[in-house]
Design a protein around this motif. Structure first.
Motif, PDB file in Angstrom:
ATOM      1  N   ALA A  57      12.822 -25.560  -2.828  1.00  0.00           N
ATOM      2  CA  ALA A  57      12.094 -24.356  -3.234  1.00  0.00           C
ATOM      3  C   ALA A  57      12.800 -23.095  -2.737  1.00  0.00           C
ATOM      4  O   ALA A  57      12.830 -22.072  -3.418  1.00  0.00           O
ATOM      5  N   LYS A  58      13.388 -23.180  -1.556  1.00  0.00           N
ATOM      6  CA  LYS A  58      14.047 -22.018  -0.973  1.00  0.00           C
ATOM      7  C   LYS A  58      15.384 -21.723  -1.649  1.00  0.00           C
ATOM      8  O   LYS A  58      15.719 -20.569  -1.887  1.00  0.00           O
ATOM      9  N   ASP A 105      12.864 -24.048  -8.148  1.00  0.00           N
ATOM     10  CA  ASP A 105      11.542 -24.358  -7.616  1.00  0.00           C
ATOM     11  C   ASP A 105      11.628 -25.679  -6.851  1.00  0.00           C
ATOM     12  O   ASP A 105      12.698 -26.274  -6.744  1.00  0.00           O
ATOM     13  N   ALA A 106      10.496 -26.144  -6.342  1.00  0.00           N
ATOM     14  CA  ALA A 106      10.500 -27.342  -5.502  1.00  0.00           C
ATOM     15  C   ALA A 106      10.847 -28.599  -6.288  1.00  0.00           C
ATOM     16  O   ALA A 106      11.375 -29.558  -5.728  1.00  0.00           O
ATOM     17  N   GLU A 114       8.162 -33.405   2.036  1.00  0.00           N
ATOM     18  CA  GLU A 114       7.747 -32.005   2.100  1.00  0.00           C
ATOM     19  C   GLU A 114       8.906 -31.102   2.532  1.00  0.00           C
ATOM     20  O   GLU A 114       9.076 -30.003   2.015  1.00  0.00           O
ATOM     21  N   GLU A 115       9.679 -31.589   3.496  1.00  0.00           N
ATOM     22  CA  GLU A 115      10.827 -30.799   3.952  1.00  0.00           C
ATOM     23  C   GLU A 115      11.874 -30.660   2.852  1.00  0.00           C
ATOM     24  O   GLU A 115      12.479 -29.606   2.685  1.00  0.00           O
ATOM     25  N   LYS A 116      12.091 -31.743   2.098  1.00  0.00           N
ATOM     26  CA  LYS A 116      13.034 -31.677   0.977  1.00  0.00           C
ATOM     27  C   LYS A 116      12.551 -30.678  -0.070  1.00  0.00           C
ATOM     28  O   LYS A 116      13.334 -29.874  -0.586  1.00  0.00           O
ATOM     29  N   GLN A 117      11.263 -30.722  -0.404  1.00  0.00           N
ATOM     30  CA  GLN A 117      10.709 -29.787  -1.378  1.00  0.00           C
ATOM     31  C   GLN A 117      10.852 -28.357  -0.885  1.00  0.00           C
ATOM     32  O   GLN A 117      11.111 -27.447  -1.665  1.00  0.00           O
ATOM     33  N   GLU A 118      10.694 -28.156   0.406  1.00  0.00           N
ATOM     34  CA  GLU A 118      10.850 -26.832   1.000  1.00  0.00           C
ATOM     35  C   GLU A 118      12.293 -26.329   0.852  1.00  0.00           C
ATOM     36  O   GLU A 118      12.529 -25.168   0.501  1.00  0.00           O
ATOM     37  N   ILE A 119      13.250 -27.206   1.085  1.00  0.00           N
ATOM     38  CA  ILE A 119      14.668 -26.845   0.941  1.00  0.00           C
ATOM     39  C   ILE A 119      14.970 -26.484  -0.509  1.00  0.00           C
ATOM     40  O   ILE A 119      15.616 -25.469  -0.792  1.00  0.00           O
TER      41      ILE A 119
END
Length: 92
Positions: A13-14, A18-19, A6-11
């Motif tokens: 996405a930011k 996209d994620a 989830e943290e990787k996807q957040e990075i």
């Protein structure tokens, strides 16, 4: 592991498109920056952990190579990622 999915996807996405866009240069640089910060904190506590020190040096080299590629390819994206991650004080 210190970094969940989830943290990787957040990075990504930011800093990426996209994620799910894990291959973008900006996303990779952001992930490397996060990992570099983590390893730096570890090395402050464990000064004689030489395998981690080697891993850190390799990561810094990879990030530097990606930033050099981005600088040559599109300088506006380079400046944006440098500013977003606060990597340098002076932007070329």
């Amino acid at each position: 592991m210190y970094l969940s999915t989830e943290e990787k996807q957040e990075i990504f996405a930011k800093h990426g498109k996209d994620a799910a866009d894990t291959g973008s240069t900006e996303g990779q640089v952001a992930l490397f920056t996060y990992r570099i910060a983590h390893l730096t904190g570890h090395l402050k506590k464990n000064k004689h952990d030489f395998s981690t020190q080697l891993s850190l040096q390799k990561l810094v080299g990879k990030r530097r190579g990606l930033l050099a590629y981005l600088y040559k390819k599109d300088i506006s994206r380079y400046r944006a990622i440098i500013k977003a991650l606060a990597l340098r004080d002076i932007i070329k």
